[in-house]
Write an enzyme that holds these catalytic residues in place. Structure first.
Site, PDB file in Angstrom:
ATOM      1  NE  ARG A 191      -0.104  -6.373   4.122  1.00  0.00           N
ATOM      2  CZ  ARG A 191      -1.157  -5.682   4.549  1.00  0.00           C
ATOM      3  NH1 ARG A 191      -2.188  -5.494   3.739  1.00  0.00           N
ATOM      4  NH2 ARG A 191      -1.208  -5.206   5.764  1.00  0.00           N
TER       5      ARG A 191
ATOM      6  NE  ARG B  74      -4.246 -10.044   3.793  1.00  0.00           N
ATOM      7  CZ  ARG B  74      -4.453  -8.810   4.247  1.00  0.00           C
ATOM      8  NH1 ARG B  74      -5.587  -8.192   3.973  1.00  0.00           N
ATOM      9  NH2 ARG B  74      -3.547  -8.190   4.961  1.00  0.00           N
TER      10      ARG B  74
ATOM     11  CE  LYS C 158      -9.549  -1.719   5.434  1.00  0.00           C
ATOM     12  NZ  LYS C 158      -9.227  -2.973   6.167  1.00  0.00           N
TER      13      LYS C 158
ATOM     14  NE  ARG D 291      -3.840   2.552   9.163  1.00  0.00           N
ATOM     15  CZ  ARG D 291      -3.996   1.264   8.905  1.00  0.00           C
ATOM     16  NH1 ARG D 291      -4.585   0.492   9.793  1.00  0.00           N
ATOM     17  NH2 ARG D 291      -3.553   0.739   7.776  1.00  0.00           N
TER      18      ARG D 291
ATOM     19  NE  ARG E 225      -2.108  -5.113  10.255  1.00  0.00           N
ATOM     20  CZ  ARG E 225      -2.356  -5.645   9.055  1.00  0.00           C
ATOM     21  NH1 ARG E 225      -1.950  -6.879   8.779  1.00  0.00           N
ATOM     22  NH2 ARG E 225      -3.014  -4.951   8.167  1.00  0.00           N
TER      23      ARG E 225
END
Length: 235
Positions: free
Chosen positions: A182, A149, A35, A110, A193
């Site tokens: 992160r 990432r 996203k 969310r 998550r």
């Protein structure tokens, strides 16, 4: 194909599109679905405001304040920040001049409570959502993606060790500045998550489908193909 997409984006920004309309969109999908990458691309090409609750909350988490420390602890555990705080942050940003032309919400809403609060606010402004893009990715793919990432925080540019590596390891291609990872990009936190996403966020798929504004995208394709497919829904 990319040339035609860029032309369409240019026409939109210069008023040449036959039906120029404000983009009021939500990017919906699990962590690691891409996203943020696509939001950056769309912001660059369409000139609309990109609001990432994750980025805003991480900025708050860096503050040396009771709120910052509380948010930092919540994010590190892979848990959700309270609805009231997130809604307050989003509404404040939607009132900004930067979001007057249009906006993309990334990481919000969310859950159904947040979705209904968002609808209530936007309908009160006579600016309801007109597009929700669902990023469809298998959980197994997300585990592989999220471990590699890297982020250039000032610009929002994202990289991946395997799928989209920088020219120099851990260095931003454009500025030469250091990239970061992160702290919540690890298998343990990701599993938590994803569980939260499937329990709380996935029901939004039906919520927006019932409104007739949901558009599903195969986000396991190349980033270029994903971008192409998303742009089709903004024509």
């Amino acid at each position: 194909i990319m040339a035609s997409l860029l032309k369409a984006a240019t026409d939109y920004m210069t008023g040449k599109a036959e039906e120029r309309r404000s983009i009021r969109s939500v990017l919906l999908g699990p962590p690691g679905a891409g996203k943020g990458t696509q939001a950056f691309n769309l912001k660059e090409k369409l000139g609309v405001c990109h609001l990432s609750t994750g980025d805003m909350l991480r900025a708050i988490a860096k503050e040396d304040s009771p709120l910052g420390k509380r948010v930092a602890k919540t994010l590190a555990a892979g848990e959700m920040v309270t609805d009231s705080l997130v809604i307050e942050i989003i509404e404040a940003n939607l009132k900004s001049e930067a979001c007057a032309v249009g906006f993309m919400l990334d990481g919000f809403p969310r859950n159904l409570t947040q979705a209904r609060k968002l609808d209530e606010y936007l309908e009160g402004e006579a600016k309801p959502l007109n597009n929700v893009v669902e990023f469809q990715v298998d959980d197994e793919v997300l585990v592989e993606r999220i471990g590699g990432r890297m982020l250039h925080a000032p610009s929002g540019r994202t990289y991946h060790e395997v799928f989209a590596p920088p020219k120099v390891p851990m260095v931003d291609d454009v500025t030469g500045e250091a990239l970061t990872k992160r702290p919540d990009d690890n298998p343990t936190v990701l599993k938590r998550r994803l569980n939260i996403y499937h329990e709380q966020t996935a029901p939004l798929i039906k919520f927006y489908a019932d409104k007739g504004i949901l558009r599903g995208i195969d986000a396991m394709q190349s980033p270029e193909k994903v971008f192409e497919d998303i742009c089709k829904h903004f024509k």
